[in-house]
Design an enzyme around this catalytic site. Structure first.
Site, mmCIF file in Angstrom:
data_model
loop_
_atom_site.group_PDB
_atom_site.id
_atom_site.type_symbol
_atom_site.label_atom_id
_atom_site.label_comp_id
_atom_site.label_asym_id
_atom_site.label_seq_id
_atom_site.Cartn_x
_atom_site.Cartn_y
_atom_site.Cartn_z
ATOM 1 N N GLU A 155 0.859 -1.190 0.000
ATOM 2 C CA GLU A 155 0.000 0.000 0.000
ATOM 3 C C GLU A 155 0.890 1.234 0.000
ATOM 4 O O GLU A 155 1.784 1.354 0.834
ATOM 5 C CB GLU A 155 -0.902 0.011 1.237
ATOM 6 C CG GLU A 155 -1.842 1.218 1.248
ATOM 7 C CD GLU A 155 -2.683 1.326 2.513
ATOM 8 O OE1 GLU A 155 -3.837 0.904 2.501
ATOM 9 O OE2 GLU A 155 -2.145 1.843 3.527
ATOM 10 N N GLU A 170 -5.264 14.309 13.308
ATOM 11 C CA GLU A 170 -6.614 13.741 13.409
ATOM 12 C C GLU A 170 -6.536 12.355 14.032
ATOM 13 O O GLU A 170 -7.340 11.993 14.891
ATOM 14 C CB GLU A 170 -7.249 13.687 12.009
ATOM 15 C CG GLU A 170 -8.708 13.286 12.002
ATOM 16 C CD GLU A 170 -8.930 11.867 11.534
ATOM 17 O OE1 GLU A 170 -10.090 11.497 11.341
ATOM 18 O OE2 GLU A 170 -7.948 11.105 11.354
HETATM 19 P P1 GTP Z 1 -8.524 -0.434 5.804
HETATM 20 O O1 GTP Z 1 -9.093 -1.800 5.801
HETATM 21 O O2 GTP Z 1 -8.525 0.201 7.171
HETATM 22 O O3 GTP Z 1 -7.167 -0.401 5.180
HETATM 23 O O4 GTP Z 1 -9.513 0.453 4.980
HETATM 24 P P2 GTP Z 1 -9.609 0.706 3.415
HETATM 25 O O5 GTP Z 1 -9.203 -0.496 2.670
HETATM 26 O O6 GTP Z 1 -10.951 1.307 3.127
HETATM 27 O O7 GTP Z 1 -8.448 1.716 3.191
HETATM 28 P P3 GTP Z 1 -8.319 3.248 2.892
HETATM 29 O O8 GTP Z 1 -7.543 3.265 1.623
HETATM 30 O O9 GTP Z 1 -9.573 4.030 2.911
HETATM 31 O O10 GTP Z 1 -7.430 3.752 4.124
HETATM 32 C C1 GTP Z 1 -6.351 3.020 4.594
HETATM 33 C C2 GTP Z 1 -5.371 3.846 5.394
HETATM 34 O O11 GTP Z 1 -5.447 5.236 5.086
HETATM 35 C C3 GTP Z 1 -5.574 3.800 6.889
HETATM 36 O O12 GTP Z 1 -4.931 2.689 7.448
HETATM 37 C C4 GTP Z 1 -4.945 5.121 7.349
HETATM 38 O O13 GTP Z 1 -3.524 5.009 7.361
HETATM 39 C C5 GTP Z 1 -5.309 6.049 6.221
HETATM 40 N N1 GTP Z 1 -6.600 6.721 6.465
HETATM 41 C C6 GTP Z 1 -7.756 6.472 5.835
HETATM 42 N N2 GTP Z 1 -8.726 7.273 6.274
HETATM 43 C C7 GTP Z 1 -8.189 8.056 7.229
HETATM 44 C C8 GTP Z 1 -8.706 9.100 8.078
HETATM 45 O O14 GTP Z 1 -9.875 9.457 8.051
HETATM 46 N N3 GTP Z 1 -7.826 9.688 8.943
HETATM 47 C C9 GTP Z 1 -6.510 9.336 8.996
HETATM 48 N N4 GTP Z 1 -5.731 9.973 9.887
HETATM 49 N N5 GTP Z 1 -5.998 8.351 8.230
HETATM 50 C C10 GTP Z 1 -6.818 7.716 7.358
HETATM 51 MG MG MG Z 2 -5.325 -0.135 5.443
#
Ligand code: GTP
Ligand code: MG
Length: 222
Positions: A155, A170
């Site tokens: 990732e 945040e």
């Molecule tokens: P996960 O299963 O948690 O990985 O969710 P996802 O597959 O929907 O992943 P997404 O790409 O939306 O986000 C993954 C990563 O982005 C998280 O592990 C954080 O590091 C970061 N992230 C996503 N949303 C937020 C947020 O609202 N605030 C912050 N601080 N980090 C975020």
């Molecule tokens: Mg993630």
């Protein structure tokens, strides 16, 4: 010695090796991506006299948090299921100077022959409801080990300093308040995200202006 005990020991030894090989494949994939980023960084510095990458941080998910995620998602507890379903075991975060750098870096990585772009989430064009902005890529890179080739997920999060500033704080605030945040505070956080985005846009336009001036000076023979 008891025959059963010997068998159990052998099975455990094999399992341990398999787990080690599994975790190592992610470590190697991270190293490959880090090398790619480092090459881009050095090349930019040497030939463009400009470095769009402010800093890079990478991390491997711990076996404990891999298991927690598998449990949360209700997936199977097997190595095959983890390999298929958990795509952020290896994670890299690249902080760039300007918004345009994010798109440039994304293309430079995704267009490499041995990198497969599996998913691209543009939270800059489409911020999350809470205001979060960042570019998220899931890529696959081939890792070659003694028993053959394996495609490994990594990732990659690419963001500006302002986006990183907001996301880091945040995350801290949520952690501190144990995820129970009053509605007015959520609103303030999303306003802060918009302020960070404004700052990014402002810096981008100054950057563009500077580039134009530089070109003009260059054309005029200065
Ligand atoms: P996960 O299963 O948690 O990985 O969710 P996802 O597959 O929907 O992943 P997404 O790409 O939306 O986000 C993954 C990563 O982005 C998280 O592990 C954080 O590091 C970061 N992230 C996503 N949303 C937020 C947020 O609202 N605030 C912050 N601080 N980090 C975020
Ligand atoms: Mg993630």
């Amino acid at each position: 010695m008891d025959q059963n005990l010997v068998d159990t020991n052998e099975i455990l030894k094999t399992l341990k090796k398999e787990l080690m090989r599994f975790m190592l494949s992610y470590k190697f994939a991270l190293e490959e991506i880090n090398t790619k980023i480092d090459i881009l960084k050095q090349e930019f510095q040497y030939f463009h006299d400009y470095n769009p990458i402010e800093h890079v941080k990478s991390r491997l998910k711990s076996p404990e948090s891999i298991l927690r995620k598998i449990e949360r998602k209700g997936d199977e507890f097997t190595i095959e299921s983890i390999q298929k379903n958990i795509r952020d075991i290896a994670g890299v975060r690249i902080t760039c100077s300007f918004i345009s750098d994010i798109y440039a870096i994304k293309d430079m990585i995704a267009n490499q022959k041995d990198v497969t772009l599996v998913e691209c989430k543009d939270y800059i064009k489409n911020p999350k409801p809470n205001g979060y902005q960042s570019m998220h890529l899931i890529v696959q890179v081939p890792v070659f080990m003694s028993d053959g080739e394996q495609k490994v997920f990594v990732e990659i999060q690419i963001r500006t300093i302002a986006m990183d500033f907001w996301a880091s704080l945040e995350h801290k605030i949520y952690y501190k308040y144990d995820k129970e945040i009053p509605a007015y505070m959520k609103k303030e956080l999303s306003e802060a995200a918009e302020t960070a985005a404004q700052l990014d846009r402002k810096m981008e336009s100054i950057h563009l202006e500077m580039n134009k001036l530089k070109e003009l000076n260059h054309d005029a023979g200065h």
